[in-house]
Design a protein around this motif. Structure first.
Motif, PDB file in Angstrom:
ATOM      1  N   LEU A 138     -12.645  -3.762  -6.662  1.00 30.47           N
ATOM      2  CA  LEU A 138     -11.197  -3.681  -6.835  1.00 30.47           C
ATOM      3  C   LEU A 138     -10.882  -2.439  -7.649  1.00 30.47           C
ATOM      4  CD1 LEU A 138     -10.257  -7.396  -7.636  1.00 30.47           C
ATOM      5  CD2 LEU A 138     -10.134  -6.213  -5.444  1.00 30.47           C
ATOM      6  N   PHE A 139     -10.234  -1.466  -7.026  1.00 31.64           N
ATOM      7  CA  PHE A 139      -9.892  -0.228  -7.708  1.00 31.64           C
ATOM      8  C   PHE A 139      -8.819   0.488  -6.898  1.00 31.64           C
ATOM      9  CE2 PHE A 139     -13.422   0.634  -4.850  1.00 31.64           C
ATOM     10  CZ  PHE A 139     -13.013   1.757  -4.166  1.00 31.64           C
ATOM     11  N   VAL A 140      -8.320   1.578  -7.446  1.00 27.55           N
ATOM     12  CA  VAL A 140      -7.402   2.449  -6.719  1.00 27.55           C
ATOM     13  C   VAL A 140      -7.975   3.855  -6.710  1.00 27.55           C
ATOM     14  CG1 VAL A 140      -5.308   1.112  -7.181  1.00 27.55           C
ATOM     15  CG2 VAL A 140      -6.045   2.850  -8.822  1.00 27.55           C
ATOM     16  N   GLN A 184      10.213   7.323  11.513  1.00 28.04           N
ATOM     17  CA  GLN A 184      10.131   7.540  10.068  1.00 28.04           C
ATOM     18  C   GLN A 184       8.883   8.327   9.737  1.00 28.04           C
ATOM     19  OE1 GLN A 184      12.505   6.285   7.871  1.00 28.04           O
ATOM     20  NE2 GLN A 184      13.656   5.795   9.693  1.00 28.04           N
ATOM     21  N   HIS A 185       9.001   9.162   8.708  1.00 23.71           N
ATOM     22  CA  HIS A 185       7.835   9.898   8.213  1.00 23.71           C
ATOM     23  C   HIS A 185       7.085   9.033   7.232  1.00 23.71           C
ATOM     24  CE1 HIS A 185       5.548  13.452   7.016  1.00 23.71           C
ATOM     25  NE2 HIS A 185       5.652  12.975   5.789  1.00 23.71           N
ATOM     26  N   GLN A 186       5.809   8.763   7.477  1.00 22.27           N
ATOM     27  CA  GLN A 186       5.016   7.919   6.594  1.00 22.27           C
ATOM     28  C   GLN A 186       4.682   8.660   5.328  1.00 22.27           C
ATOM     29  OE1 GLN A 186       4.354   4.842   7.132  1.00 22.27           O
ATOM     30  NE2 GLN A 186       5.293   4.762   9.134  1.00 22.27           N
ATOM     31  N   PRO A 187       4.853   8.010   4.159  1.00 21.78           N
ATOM     32  CA  PRO A 187       4.475   8.666   2.894  1.00 21.78           C
ATOM     33  C   PRO A 187       2.997   8.791   2.753  1.00 21.78           C
ATOM     34  CG  PRO A 187       5.113   6.405   2.494  1.00 21.78           C
ATOM     35  CD  PRO A 187       5.375   6.665   3.938  1.00 21.78           C
ATOM     36  N   ARG A 217      -6.550  -4.502  -1.109  1.00 20.84           N
ATOM     37  CA  ARG A 217      -5.601  -4.855  -0.045  1.00 20.84           C
ATOM     38  C   ARG A 217      -5.908  -6.245   0.506  1.00 20.84           C
ATOM     39  NH1 ARG A 217      -2.861  -1.429   3.260  1.00 20.84           N
ATOM     40  NH2 ARG A 217      -3.755  -2.561   5.027  1.00 20.84           N
ATOM     41  N   ALA A 218      -7.191  -6.536   0.711  1.00 19.81           N
ATOM     42  CA  ALA A 218      -7.572  -7.833   1.266  1.00 19.81           C
ATOM     43  C   ALA A 218      -7.211  -8.973   0.311  1.00 19.81           C
ATOM     44  CB  ALA A 218      -9.072  -7.845   1.567  1.00 19.81           C
ATOM     45  N   LEU A 219      -7.433  -8.768  -1.002  1.00 17.61           N
ATOM     46  CA  LEU A 219      -7.096  -9.802  -1.974  1.00 17.61           C
ATOM     47  C   LEU A 219      -5.588 -10.039  -2.011  1.00 17.61           C
ATOM     48  CD1 LEU A 219      -7.916 -11.715  -4.264  1.00 17.61           C
ATOM     49  CD2 LEU A 219      -7.731  -9.775  -5.841  1.00 17.61           C
ATOM     50  N   TYR A 220      -4.815  -8.964  -1.984  1.00 16.69           N
ATOM     51  CA  TYR A 220      -3.354  -9.082  -1.984  1.00 16.69           C
ATOM     52  C   TYR A 220      -2.885  -9.856  -0.757  1.00 16.69           C
ATOM     53  CZ  TYR A 220       1.535  -7.583  -2.292  1.00 16.69           C
ATOM     54  OH  TYR A 220       2.905  -7.553  -2.378  1.00 16.69           O
ATOM     55  N   SER A 222       0.824  -1.203   0.000  1.00 18.64           N
ATOM     56  CA  SER A 222       0.000   0.000   0.000  1.00 18.64           C
ATOM     57  C   SER A 222       0.862   1.259   0.000  1.00 18.64           C
ATOM     58  CB  SER A 222      -0.933  -0.004   1.220  1.00 18.64           C
ATOM     59  OG  SER A 222      -1.751   1.144   1.240  1.00 18.64           O
ATOM     60  N   GLU A 223       1.941   1.259   0.787  1.00 18.04           N
ATOM     61  CA  GLU A 223       2.825   2.425   0.836  1.00 18.04           C
ATOM     62  C   GLU A 223       3.526   2.641  -0.497  1.00 18.04           C
ATOM     63  OE1 GLU A 223       5.477   1.759   4.058  1.00 18.04           O
ATOM     64  OE2 GLU A 223       3.995   2.173   5.618  1.00 18.04           O
ATOM     65  N   GLN A 224       3.969   1.559  -1.121  1.00 16.15           N
ATOM     66  CA  GLN A 224       4.631   1.697  -2.410  1.00 16.15           C
ATOM     67  C   GLN A 224       3.672   2.209  -3.478  1.00 16.15           C
ATOM     68  OE1 GLN A 224       6.110  -2.355  -2.636  1.00 16.15           O
ATOM     69  NE2 GLN A 224       8.200  -1.650  -2.347  1.00 16.15           N
ATOM     70  N   LEU A 225       2.416   1.779  -3.424  1.00 16.77           N
ATOM     71  CA  LEU A 225       1.423   2.264  -4.374  1.00 16.77           C
ATOM     72  C   LEU A 225       1.134   3.737  -4.135  1.00 16.77           C
ATOM     73  CD1 LEU A 225      -0.266   1.200  -6.711  1.00 16.77           C
ATOM     74  CD2 LEU A 225      -2.105   0.712  -5.096  1.00 16.77           C
ATOM     75  N   GLN A 226       1.120   4.162  -2.875  1.00 19.08           N
ATOM     76  CA  GLN A 226       0.870   5.569  -2.577  1.00 19.08           C
ATOM     77  C   GLN A 226       1.995   6.454  -3.086  1.00 19.08           C
ATOM     78  OE1 GLN A 226      -0.070   6.192   1.568  1.00 19.08           O
ATOM     79  NE2 GLN A 226      -1.634   4.594   1.582  1.00 19.08           N
ATOM     80  N   VAL A 227       3.226   5.931  -3.110  1.00 22.23           N
ATOM     81  CA  VAL A 227       4.337   6.706  -3.643  1.00 22.23           C
ATOM     82  C   VAL A 227       4.096   7.056  -5.105  1.00 22.23           C
ATOM     83  CG1 VAL A 227       6.790   6.566  -4.278  1.00 22.23           C
ATOM     84  CG2 VAL A 227       6.037   5.841  -2.003  1.00 22.23           C
TER      85      VAL A 227
END
Length: 459
Positions: free
Chosen positions: A320-322, A456-459, A263-266, A248-253
Motif C-alpha cells: 500500500l503506497f502512492v 474529456q481530457h483525462q488528468p 486501489r483494490a483495497l479501496y 484515482s483521478e482525484q489523487l492524481q490531481v
C-alpha cells in the motif's frame, strides 16, 4: 452510644450533602465557562446534574447547537468517571486529570436534514470545499440527501473516551464510537496522556505518534453499494470500479498515483465493507502512507517503505503506497492565442483560449481546462466559483463528480470560446449568491460553447 451513632450518621449525611453540593457547583461552573467559550460558535444547553460517591458525575440532556448547522447535537447523558472521589473533585476544581478516567456520552445523536449546513456558511467552509474522497452515487456525489434516501434519518451512537494509566504499551487514550447500523470506530493513541483538557492557550494538546484505527461498517457499505449501483442501473462491482477510478483521478490531481493494492483495497471496502485496521502516523504527510519515486531534491524520501500496516478482515494487505508524480517544469507565460496549437490560432473558431482565473465568474457552466502546479490537467464544466477555489465538474460513467481546485495551485486557466467572447458580467459583489447562480444569458452563435458531454481530457 446512641448519641455517638446519631452524630456519626449526621456527620456522614452532612459530608454527603457537601459532596453533592460541591460537585454540582463545580460542574455547573465548568458548563458556564464552556458556554461562554463557545458563544461565538454556538449555544450550549444542559439539564440536571447528578453525582455519585463511586466517582461519577453526570450531565443530562446536553445539547449543542452550532451556528453552522441547522440541527443541534444532543446527548441523553454525559458521564465523567474517576477511580476515587478525591481525584474527581480535584479534576473538577481545575487540577490535573487523574491517571485513569472515562468520559461516556450516551445516545449521542444528530438529526440529518438537507441542507444540514446553513446557506451562509456553505460557500466558504473549508470542510465542504476540501476533501480528497468524493464518492459518486447516482447522478451526483454521495451526500446527506443520499443517506436520507436510504432511510438514515440521523447519525446516532454511544461515545466512550478512556485514559489509561500508561504503565505499559497498552496505555494511552482510547476513543470508541458505536454507531449502530452505520458501524463502529475505535481509535487508540498509545503515546498520548491528557493531564488537562486544554493547554495554556486554550487549545487541545497536539499529538504526533502512532494512531491505531479499527473500523467496522456493520453491513452499511453493502447497502450503500447496492443503492448507488441501482441508481445508475449497474451492478455493485461496476459501481465500485467506477468509484475507484474517480478516487484515482482525484489523487492524481494532487500529484500522486495510488498503487494497485491501494486501489483494490479501496474498491473492496466500498463494495463489501468489513473490518479494517490500520496504524497511521499523526503529523506525517499522508498519515504515514509511503511515497515512492520522489526525487531526492523534492522533499524528504520516506525511509520506512513497507511499514504501513493495514489489515482487512484479519489479513495483512501489503504494497500500500502512492507513487510521486514528477512535476513538470513551469511553462512560459506567453502562449499562442489559442493556448495550444498554431492550427487553432489560425482560425477564429471555438477553441481552448487562456483567461484570467480571477475572472472565472464570467464563465459559469462553460467548458474549461485547468492546469495545476502539479502538472495535472482537469477538463470539465465550471460549476462553482469562490474566493479561494474553482469547482470543475466532470461526467464519469453517467454521473458527475466535482473537483474543488485551489486558485493558488492554478498555473493556466482556459475556456472553450471564440476570440471575441468575454463571457458575462459577474453579479455585483453585494449579491449574497455565488456568481454561478446568476441568471444565464441566452447563448448565441458567438458564444462558441460546446456540449458538456463532449470528449474529456483525462488528468
Amino acid at each position: 452510644m446512641k448519641k455517638l451513632l446519631l452524630s456519626l450518621v449526621c456527620l456522614l449525611l452532612l459530608a454527603y450533602i457537601g459532596f453533592k453540593g460541591a460537585a454540582w457547583y463545580q460542574v455547573h461552573s465548568l458548563l458556564e465557562q464552556a458556554h461562554d467559550a463557545l458563544e461565538k460558535q454556538g449555544v450550549l444547553k444542559w439539564g440536571r446534574i447528578g453525582s455519585s460517591l463511586s466517582g461519577h458525575i453526570s450531565v443530562y440532556d446536553l445539547e449543542y447547537q452550532p451556528f453552522l448547522l441547522n440541527q443541534p447535537l444532543r446527548a441523553t447523558r454525559v458521564t465523567f468517571s474517576a477511580d476515587a472521589v478525591p481525584e474527581l473533585m480535584d479534576a473538577l476544581g481545575g487540577g490535573p486529570l487523574p491517571g485513569h478516567w472515562t468520559l461516556r456520552a450516551e445516545n449521542l445523536h444528530l438529526q440529518l436534514a438537507s441542507p444540514l449546513i446553513r446557506d451562509w456558511a456553505g460557500p466558504g467552509n473549508a470542510a465542504i470545499n476540501a476533501g480528497l474522497i468524493n464518492i459518486p452515487c447516482g447522478t451526483g456525489a454521495l451526500g446527506l440527501s443520499t443517506l436520507m434516501s436510504m432511510g438514515v434519518s440521523q447519525v446516532a451512537g454511544d461515545l466512550r473516551i478512556e485514559q489509561d494509566n500508561m504503565l505499559d504499551d497498552t496505555g494511552g487514550l482510547k476513543i470508541d464510537l458505536q454507531a449502530g447500523k452505520l458501524g463502529s470506530a475505535e481509535i487508540r493513541l498509545p503515546g498520548l496522556r491528557l493531564d488537562r483538557t486544554l493547554d495554556e492557550d486554550g487549545n487541545l494538546p497536539g499529538y504526533s505518534g502512532p494512531v491505531d484505527v479499527e473500523l467496522r461498517d456493520g453491513g452499511f457499505m453493502r447497502r450503500l453499494a447496492a443503492y448507488c449501483a441501482r441508481a445508475v442501473d449497474v451492478g455493485p462491482e461496476d459501481w465500485a470500479e467506477q468509484a475507484t477510478r474517480v478516487f484515482s483521478e482525484q489523487l492524481q490531481v494532487t500529484g500522486y498515483q495510488p498503487s494497485d493494492q491501494l486501489r483494490a483495497l479501496y474498491k473492496v471496502w466500498l463494495r463489501d465493507g468489513g473490518e479494517l485496521k490500520a496504524t497511521l502516523a499523526a503529523g506525517e504527510p499522508l498519515l504515514g502512507l509511503p511515497e515512492r519515486n520522489r526525487p531526492a531534491g523534492d522533499g524528504a524520501v520516506d525511509p520506512t517503505l513497507g511499514s504501513f500496516d493495514v489489515f482487512y478482515n484479519g489479513a495483512r494487505v501489503p504494497d500500500l503506497f502512492v507513487r510521486y508524480l514528477q512535476r513538470p517544469q513551469a511553462q512560459p507565460a506567453v502562449l499562442p492565442q489559442s493556448g495550444r496549437s498554431d492550427n487553432e490560432a489560425a482560425t477564429d473558431g471555438p477553441a481552448f483560449r487562456p483567461a484570467d482565473p480571477r475572472q472565472a465568474a464570467r464563465w459559469p457552466d462553460r467548458r474549461v481546462r485547468v492546469t495545476l502546479k502539479s502538472g495535472r490537467v482537469v477538463d470539465g464544466r465550471l460549476s462553482n466559483v469562490t474566493d479561494k477555489r474553482l469547482e470543475v465538474t466532470r461526467t464519469v460513467d453517467g454521473g458527475e463528480v466535482a473537483y474543488p481546485l485551489a486558485r493558488s495551485a492554478i498555473t493556466l486557466f482556459e475556456v472553450w470560446r471564440r476570440t471575441g467572447d468575454v463571457g458575462i458580467e459577474p453579479a455585483p459583489e453585494t449579491e449574497a449568491a455565488s456568481p454561478l447562480q446568476a441568471a444565464m444569458p441566452t447563448t448565441t452563435d458567438d458564444a462558441g460553447t460546446e456540449p458538456h458531454d463532449s470528449e474529456q481530457h483525462q488528468p
